[in-house]
Design an enzyme around this catalytic site. Sequence first.
Site, short mmCIF file in Angstrom:
data_model
loop_
_atom_site.label_atom_id
_atom_site.label_comp_id
_atom_site.label_asym_id
_atom_site.label_seq_id
_atom_site.Cartn_x
_atom_site.Cartn_y
_atom_site.Cartn_z
N ASP A 24 72.30 19.28 40.88
CA ASP A 24 72.92 19.97 42.01
C ASP A 24 71.98 21.00 42.62
O ASP A 24 71.20 21.65 41.93
CB ASP A 24 74.22 20.62 41.57
N GLU A 66 86.99 14.75 44.71
CA GLU A 66 86.15 14.91 43.53
C GLU A 66 86.23 16.38 43.12
O GLU A 66 85.97 17.26 43.94
CB GLU A 66 84.69 14.55 43.82
#
EC number: 4.2.1.20
Length: 269
Positions: free
Chosen positions: A60, A49
């Site tokens: 995040d 990824e």
Amino acid sequence: MSRLQNRFAELKAENRAALVTFVTAGDPDYATSLSILKGLPEAGADVIELGMPFTDPMADGPAIQLANIRALAGKQGMQQTLQMVREFRAGNQSTPLVLMGYYNPIFVYGVERFISDAKEAGVDGLIVVDLPPEHNDELCEPAQSAGLDFIRLTTPTTDDDRLPTVLAGSSGFVYYVSVAGVTGAGAATLDHVEEAVARLRRHTDLPVCIGFGIRTPEHAAEVAKRAEGAVVGSALIDKIAEAKSPQQAIDGVLGLCRELAEGVRGARR
């Protein structure tokens, strides 16, 4: 058969899970990031990824937020990220590569142009964390029409009523976020992971990959016993943050990747 389908079929035949690694494109700089990307498959990454840098990565945690800041400081935009994929593909035609991030950079680049350029560069799939299935027509459907897999995230709060909607149109694999919160947060309990995988398998035949909170080879191995893939991101990115030189960053990430791969590969023996 897509590269992702092919890879998961190979791994199923070998009776082992995938090690899925996440790094942010351009972190800490273009050249170092490209060296890391090129080295990951040999270090044991089965699926990669690659994060598309964005100014506001709200899902995040601190590690990946800082990775985005470092990448953007080095002028890493969408064109540079796609060029990185092209350079990776010049030497590797077999490892699936998924772009992961937020819708805004794709929208700014232009959806049609993005899909066309991503496919041409050698991207296999997309994970767009802030685009719900209600907006499938904006990106998911055009991407799949072009031959790109569209991977959805499910979470502990995605109930059985919501799951079919989330999974409709999903392809490649299902990314289960095992902890409600931001990336890099604490790991989920293994009982919870087992229950979640069983529940997802009632709704889909797609491989299930578990992410958020996996930091050690031992934990990756435990997840690999229960799911088709273990996703590791923040722990790898911490190696870049801690490094005193580009070479140290490369060695740190690839060294940890080798250890994680060993854990995943030995999990079902």
